[in-house]
Design an enzyme around this catalytic site. Structure first.
Site, PDB file in Angstrom:
ATOM      1  CB  ALA A  63      -0.787  -0.040   1.180  1.00  0.00           C
ATOM      2  CD  GLU A 110      -0.949  -8.433   2.534  1.00  0.00           C
ATOM      3  OE1 GLU A 110      -0.714  -7.398   2.359  1.00  0.00           O
ATOM      4  OE2 GLU A 110      -1.375  -9.155   3.796  1.00  0.00           O
ATOM      5  CD  GLU A 130       2.063  -5.922   5.618  1.00  0.00           C
ATOM      6  OE1 GLU A 130       3.225  -6.474   6.012  1.00  0.00           O
ATOM      7  OE2 GLU A 130       1.392  -5.978   4.454  1.00  0.00           O
TER       8      GLU A 130
HETATM    9  N1  CO8 Z   1       4.474   3.803  -0.130  1.00  0.00           N
HETATM   10  C1  CO8 Z   1       4.738   4.841  -0.874  1.00  0.00           C
HETATM   11  N2  CO8 Z   1       5.882   5.343  -1.364  1.00  0.00           N
HETATM   12  C2  CO8 Z   1       7.051   4.312  -1.062  1.00  0.00           C
HETATM   13  C3  CO8 Z   1       6.731   3.181  -0.741  1.00  0.00           C
HETATM   14  C4  CO8 Z   1       5.307   2.766  -0.109  1.00  0.00           C
HETATM   15  N3  CO8 Z   1       4.882   1.603   0.478  1.00  0.00           N
HETATM   16  N4  CO8 Z   1       7.777   2.414  -0.393  1.00  0.00           N
HETATM   17  C5  CO8 Z   1       8.747   3.132  -1.069  1.00  0.00           C
HETATM   18  N5  CO8 Z   1       8.202   4.432  -1.308  1.00  0.00           N
HETATM   19  C6  CO8 Z   1       8.887   5.585  -2.079  1.00  0.00           C
HETATM   20  C7  CO8 Z   1       9.680   6.294  -1.199  1.00  0.00           C
HETATM   21  O1  CO8 Z   1       9.159   7.306  -0.508  1.00  0.00           O
HETATM   22  C8  CO8 Z   1      10.644   6.920  -2.101  1.00  0.00           C
HETATM   23  O2  CO8 Z   1      10.034   7.917  -2.618  1.00  0.00           O
HETATM   24  P1  CO8 Z   1      10.803   9.453  -2.850  1.00  0.00           P
HETATM   25  O3  CO8 Z   1      11.893   9.132  -3.639  1.00  0.00           O
HETATM   26  O4  CO8 Z   1       9.998  10.408  -3.328  1.00  0.00           O
HETATM   27  O5  CO8 Z   1      11.238   9.700  -1.267  1.00  0.00           O
HETATM   28  C9  CO8 Z   1      10.877   5.767  -3.285  1.00  0.00           C
HETATM   29  O6  CO8 Z   1       9.670   5.104  -3.134  1.00  0.00           O
HETATM   30  C10 CO8 Z   1      12.187   4.949  -3.196  1.00  0.00           C
HETATM   31  O7  CO8 Z   1      12.073   4.350  -1.982  1.00  0.00           O
HETATM   32  P2  CO8 Z   1      13.626   4.435  -1.001  1.00  0.00           P
HETATM   33  O8  CO8 Z   1      14.272   5.813  -1.267  1.00  0.00           O
HETATM   34  O9  CO8 Z   1      12.916   4.111   0.299  1.00  0.00           O
HETATM   35  O10 CO8 Z   1      14.310   3.326  -1.725  1.00  0.00           O
HETATM   36  P3  CO8 Z   1      15.170   2.184  -1.067  1.00  0.00           P
HETATM   37  O11 CO8 Z   1      15.783   1.597  -1.828  1.00  0.00           O
HETATM   38  O12 CO8 Z   1      16.333   3.041  -0.001  1.00  0.00           O
HETATM   39  O13 CO8 Z   1      14.241   1.397  -0.065  1.00  0.00           O
HETATM   40  C11 CO8 Z   1      12.391   0.041   0.361  1.00  0.00           C
HETATM   41  C12 CO8 Z   1      13.330   0.380  -0.701  1.00  0.00           C
HETATM   42  C13 CO8 Z   1      13.241  -1.079   1.148  1.00  0.00           C
HETATM   43  C14 CO8 Z   1      11.396  -0.872  -0.377  1.00  0.00           C
HETATM   44  C15 CO8 Z   1      11.825   0.955   1.188  1.00  0.00           C
HETATM   45  O14 CO8 Z   1      11.188   1.819   0.440  1.00  0.00           O
HETATM   46  C16 CO8 Z   1      10.616   0.436   2.266  1.00  0.00           C
HETATM   47  O15 CO8 Z   1      10.897  -0.072   3.080  1.00  0.00           O
HETATM   48  N6  CO8 Z   1       9.371   0.879   1.751  1.00  0.00           N
HETATM   49  C17 CO8 Z   1       8.322   0.713   2.460  1.00  0.00           C
HETATM   50  C18 CO8 Z   1       7.809  -0.740   2.365  1.00  0.00           C
HETATM   51  C19 CO8 Z   1       6.614  -1.235   3.204  1.00  0.00           C
HETATM   52  O16 CO8 Z   1       6.611  -0.880   4.391  1.00  0.00           O
HETATM   53  N7  CO8 Z   1       5.471  -1.613   2.551  1.00  0.00           N
HETATM   54  C20 CO8 Z   1       4.322  -2.051   3.284  1.00  0.00           C
HETATM   55  C21 CO8 Z   1       3.135  -0.909   3.297  1.00  0.00           C
HETATM   56  S1  CO8 Z   1       2.026  -0.998   4.049  1.00  0.00           S
HETATM   57  C22 CO8 Z   1       0.937  -2.328   3.391  1.00  0.00           C
HETATM   58  O17 CO8 Z   1       1.242  -2.907   2.286  1.00  0.00           O
HETATM   59  C23 CO8 Z   1      -0.103  -2.758   3.839  1.00  0.00           C
HETATM   60  C24 CO8 Z   1      -1.133  -3.683   2.856  1.00  0.00           C
HETATM   61  C25 CO8 Z   1      -2.320  -4.189   3.455  1.00  0.00           C
HETATM   62  C26 CO8 Z   1      -3.268  -3.115   3.881  1.00  0.00           C
HETATM   63  C27 CO8 Z   1      -4.669  -3.644   4.214  1.00  0.00           C
HETATM   64  C28 CO8 Z   1      -5.729  -3.044   4.474  1.00  0.00           C
HETATM   65  C29 CO8 Z   1      -7.028  -3.639   4.468  1.00  0.00           C
END
Ligand code: CO8
Length: 256
Positions: A63, A110, A130
């Site tokens: 998400a 997922e 998460e």
């Molecule tokens: N959402 C929005 N933007 C994101 C996300 C995300 N999940 N992940 C990365 N980005 C963006 C970053 O903000 C960044 O943008 P910007 O350059 O504008 O700052 C760009 O992508 C690149 O990211 P990073 O600079 O962080 O890149 P890295 O190579 O350093 O790291 C990672 C990559 C490891 C993937 C890191 O970005 C990360 O940990 N991201 C978060 C992943 C995460 O936590 N995902 C889970 C989200 S919650 C979810 O999926 C719940 C689903 C279930 C919902 C259920 C409801 C019923």
């Protein structure tokens, strides 16, 4: 548009196309994903689908934390307001292959779990981070992950939110195959093509039996299997496949 949807012969190719946000799902992308999956389900000329992400950094990182998670908090008692997808709400018995071209995290893991076959590029990673955000996997991983891999491994991934590499994902049975990045789409297309050469009603009935069967006891599952067998055994494709086998030729399949 944040999603590409192409039809190549009998194959539907769905590509999440937000590479700058690592193919995370915002509400618009989620709706487009739902529309593409419904179109795939309803188009009789499509027999297999490939789901992947743009670029080579991410399949999907779940998400969108900025734009999607707040909305998910708002609608927390009304999940029906989210468009139906393979994550939840959409029954899709046609096969879907996940071509995992990078990170498959959170909702991205997922999505891959909701596909039937998973092929990973060597640099792909898998994780359920998460809990780090104070939530739980909410698009199916608490249910599908322990059904896909041993419970202890699922608990380790979900409790600690740590990522695993593609080779480890292969070792624990989370993915079917690991290939070099440049082989990912050719392999996924080859597998999809192979699926398109199978009798489609049989593939769909087998998927329905396996998926719905996981919610049944053995007796109920065997009843479901018999009912689905009754359907496919009466199909034109079954007669054609049997004749073709006897005549040592390729069957001419119609999906009827
Ligand atoms: N959402 C929005 N933007 C994101 C996300 C995300 N999940 N992940 C990365 N980005 C963006 C970053 O903000 C960044 O943008 P910007 O350059 O504008 O700052 C760009 O992508 C690149 O990211 P990073 O600079 O962080 O890149 P890295 O190579 O350093 O790291 C990672 C990559 C490891 C993937 C890191 O970005 C990360 O940990 N991201 C978060 C992943 C995460 O936590 N995902 C889970 C989200 S919650 C979810 O999926 C719940 C689903 C279930 C919902 C259920 C409801 C019923």
């Amino acid at each position: 548009m944040a999603l590409l949807y192409e039809k190549r012969g009998k194959i539907a190719c769905i590509t999440i196309d937000r590479p700058r946000a690592l193919n995370s799902l915002d509400p618009q992308t989620f709706k487009e994903l739902s529309d593409a999956l419904i179109n795939y389900r309803d188009d009789n000329d499509l027999w297999a689908a490939i789901l992947t992400g743009s670029g080579n950094r991410a399949f999907c990182v779940g998400a969108d934390i900025k734009d999607m998670l707040p909305m998910l908090s708002d609608i927390r008692n009304e999940w029906w307001r989210l468009p139906p997808t393979i994550l939840r709400g959409l029954e899709l018995w046609k096969p879907v292959i996940a071509a995992v071209n990078g990170h498959a995290l959170g909702g991205g893991l997922e999505l891959a779990l909701a596909c039937d076959l998973r092929i990973a590029a060597e640099h792909a990673t898998f994780g359920a981070p998460e809990v780090n955000l104070g939530i739980i996997p909410g698009w199916g991983a608490t249910q599908r992950l322990p059904r896909a891999i041993p419970y202890a491994k699922a608990a380790e991934m979900i409790f600690f939110g740590q990522r695993i590499e593609a080779q480890e994902a292969y070792r624990i049975g989370l993915v079917n195959k690991v290939v070099p990045q440049e082989q990912l789409m050719p392999t996924a297309e080859e597998w999809a093509q192979k699926l398109c050469e199978m009798p489609p009603l049989a593939i769909r009935a087998a998927k329905e039996a396996m998926i719905r069967g996981t919610e049944m006891n053995l007796e109920e599952g065997l009843m479901l299997e018999s009912r689905l067998m009754d359907v496919v055994v009466a199909s034109e494709d079954h007669r054609e496949a049997r004749d073709a086998w006897l005549e040592k030729r390729k069957p001419l399949l119609k999906g009827k």
